[in-house]
Design an enzyme around this catalytic site. Structure first.
Site, mmCIF file in Angstrom:
data_model
loop_
_atom_site.group_PDB
_atom_site.id
_atom_site.type_symbol
_atom_site.label_atom_id
_atom_site.label_comp_id
_atom_site.label_asym_id
_atom_site.label_seq_id
_atom_site.Cartn_x
_atom_site.Cartn_y
_atom_site.Cartn_z
ATOM 1 N N ARG A 151 0.840 -1.201 0.000
ATOM 2 C CA ARG A 151 0.000 0.000 0.000
ATOM 3 C C ARG A 151 0.874 1.250 0.000
ATOM 4 O O ARG A 151 0.559 2.231 -0.700
ATOM 5 C CB ARG A 151 -0.927 0.002 1.218
ATOM 6 N N CYS A 156 -1.076 5.790 9.265
ATOM 7 C CA CYS A 156 -1.444 4.499 8.680
ATOM 8 C C CYS A 156 -2.592 4.748 7.714
ATOM 9 O O CYS A 156 -2.602 5.747 7.014
ATOM 10 C CB CYS A 156 -1.807 3.499 9.776
#
Length: 281
Positions: A178, A236
């Protein structure tokens, strides 16, 4: 295990529960995109533990502030009081998986001024491995007296995160793919904040879900560029796994700030820059 102000082992928790000043227990079981975990809690939880729903009680409504924006402090305080949390009583939080949800509760309680909150290292699995007793049903504790106090300390906004990446170090706690922008299963676009360093929080724990020893964590973070005096920030996807990385840094004796709205807020604004690939730039 050496005592740590941020975490404790199942054996240490059993000893404290039998002592004169037992902690309040909060069960923060949660699964991203998964079913409600209250039925699992009611089927078996640490004796006396109260279930707290991450999506509804440890976050505000999703929107421009990301998928898990910070809850309203007064609403959060009311949830904690209903769960039996008081200012002068220790709190121990746990979950049933990676420790991410427990870390979210740990971070929120610390950020809002609770002086003594820790995470059960290894969560529910560690407790049951110690032959710890479980209780069924719901708990109804006496109302606590905790009243949140909040401020900017420990918290970054989007501009602060960008500045931390330029003057300090900003760690990205998500999976490497990611960060690199190879996949993005949840948010509008893949990639990372320019200048951020890939530091998946899954690498802070061993196969049993317990944190690596403090020395090993310090070595890991040093290899990522964290050195004495360097301001550290973490983000995050939506402020959950990032809280777990802040906890890992705390175990290692390193203070860090959290960009709580994280990538889900950053990536929602098309004017914000996005970097891809394995390098910070």
């Amino acid at each position: 295990m050496t005592a740590n102000p941020a975490i404790l082992s199942a054996a240490e928790l059993k000893s404290e529960l039998a002592g004169s000043r037992p902690p309040v227990l909060l069960d923060i079981r949660w699964q991203l995109g998964g079913p409600d975990q209250r039925p699992a809690y009611e089927a078996g939880h640490l004796p006396g533990a109260v279930y707290v729903d991450l999506d509804r009680e440890l976050a505000g409504p999703p929107g421009s502030g990301g998928r898990h924006p910070l809850p309203d402090p007064e609403a959060f305080g009311a949830v904690m009081r209903r769960a039996g949390v008081s200012a002068e009583v220790p709190v121990v939080v746990y979950d049933g998986g990676q420790g991410w949800a427990a870390a979210r509760a740990w971070w929120l309680l610390r950020w809002t001024g609770h002086p003594d909150v820790r995470v059960l290292d290894g969560g529910l699995a560690a407790w049951t491995a110690e032959a710890g007793q479980l209780s069924a049903g719901r708990e109804t504790p006496a109302e606590g007296d905790f009243k949140p106090t909040s401020g900017p300390a420990g918290l970054l906004d989007a501009d602060g995160a960008a500045a931390r990446a330029r003057a300090g170090i900003l760690l990205d706690a998500r999976a490497g793919e990611r960060y690199r922008g190879e996949v993005e299963p949840i948010d509008p676009v893949g990639g990372h904040i320019p200048g951020a360093v890939s530091a998946p929080t899954t690498e802070n724990v061993g196969p049993d879900g317990r944190f690596l020893p403090a020395d090993a964590l310090r070595e890991r973070f040093a290899a990522l560029g964290v050195s004495g005096g360097t301001p550290v920030g973490v983000y995050c996807g939506s402020g959950v796994s990032g809280a777990h990385e802040v906890l890992a840094l705390e175990v290692a004796g390193i203070a860090a700030d959290l960009y709580a709205d994280s990538w889900s807020e950053w990536s929602s604004d098309p004017d914000r820059p996005v970097a891809t690939g394995p390098l910070p730039q």
